[in-house]
Design an enzyme around this catalytic site. Sequence first.
Site, PDB file in Angstrom:
ATOM      1  N   CYS A 149      -9.302   1.528   9.031  1.00 16.15           N
ATOM      2  CA  CYS A 149      -9.342   0.061   9.074  1.00 16.15           C
ATOM      3  C   CYS A 149     -10.136  -0.539   7.913  1.00 16.15           C
ATOM      4  O   CYS A 149      -9.889  -1.664   7.506  1.00 16.15           O
ATOM      5  CB  CYS A 149      -9.926  -0.417  10.405  1.00 16.15           C
ATOM      6  N   HIS A 166     -10.625  -8.030   8.862  1.00 14.34           N
ATOM      7  CA  HIS A 166      -9.654  -7.029   9.293  1.00 14.34           C
ATOM      8  C   HIS A 166      -9.111  -7.448  10.654  1.00 14.34           C
ATOM      9  O   HIS A 166      -9.862  -7.842  11.547  1.00 14.34           O
ATOM     10  CB  HIS A 166     -10.315  -5.657   9.378  1.00 14.34           C
ATOM     11  N   ASN A 187      -2.468  -4.867  14.651  1.00 10.71           N
ATOM     12  CA  ASN A 187      -3.447  -4.250  13.764  1.00 10.71           C
ATOM     13  C   ASN A 187      -2.716  -3.285  12.837  1.00 10.71           C
ATOM     14  O   ASN A 187      -2.196  -2.260  13.273  1.00 10.71           O
ATOM     15  CB  ASN A 187      -4.490  -3.507  14.612  1.00 10.71           C
TER      16      ASN A 187
END
Length: 334
Positions: free
Chosen positions: A115, A261, A291
């Site tokens: 991530c 993020h 995501n």
Amino acid sequence: MYTSKIIGLGKYVPENVVTNDDLAKLMDTNDAWIQERTGIKERRHIKKGDGNSTTIMGVKAATIALDRAKLLPDDIDMIVFATLSPDMYFPGGGVEVQHLMGMRTIAALDVRNQCSGFVYALSVADQFIKTGMYKNVLVIGSENHSGGLDLSSRGRGVSVIFGDGAGAAILSRSEDKTGILSTHLHSEGEHKDQLALQGPSTGYWVPEIIADNPQENIPYYPVMNGQFVFKHAITRFAEVINEGLEENELNVSDIDLLVPHQANLRISQMIQHKFKLTDDQVYNNIQRYGNTTAASIPIALTEAWEEGKVKDGDLVVLAAFGSGFTWGSVIIKW
């Protein structure tokens, strides 16, 4: 010392839209449950036969970024490719991009920070440009999550979150005072098992997986301790944003746009509330894409720029947290 400036942005997401209702046909879940916990309404998944892969999506995003930067493939001096889902165990996606885009025999580096991958990749590219070694660096974040998710009720806690896509940025040498002001990177391996994919790996290869025949936590599917990750993300996001601001003698009030993020809409909203930022100061698109880990920030940054939310002179802050644990921030004077 030079500064590095983003002169081109691009994104690509597969055409195949997967809604929460679509997932409810595959597992015991529903739209309300997913939205309440993640804020996600839909995501994009590669469809078998559509010609996409992690590398191909990265090339598509990079081609757009290159065109917007008004550069040719031969103008690029280095590729930094961030992903947790490469097309092959090895080699990584960077060399594939070099080949598919017809580039010179330039450096190609792969970043495996999940991530936080794009933030780490930007930091690496920034250092090569600041020192004068390279002039133009292509940075890509691309992910094919759908190829490795447990799309059953057993995996619903993780599988509803992730989507596929790619984003790219062209960093170029500048002698102006605008561009990337600083980057800030951290890690805490103590918590590596809280968000992980354990195998196949050289320590736990296919024969062992077959012999164990696990029924619950299958090692080739990702696992996540959601609440644990959530709590740590809130803390680390705030810390690393403040670190970047303090390094540059800036205040929260100086932020024009925060692009976090896209891990969970609730995390972004809590950070927004903590810093007392308005809706116009925080860009979120997790509702549409889920995501996309290393791709989430470049996709969101590209969309924000396309929508006119990023303007010359703006202070743009990027921040990420994820598996590792790793986290980081980038402070940019656009």
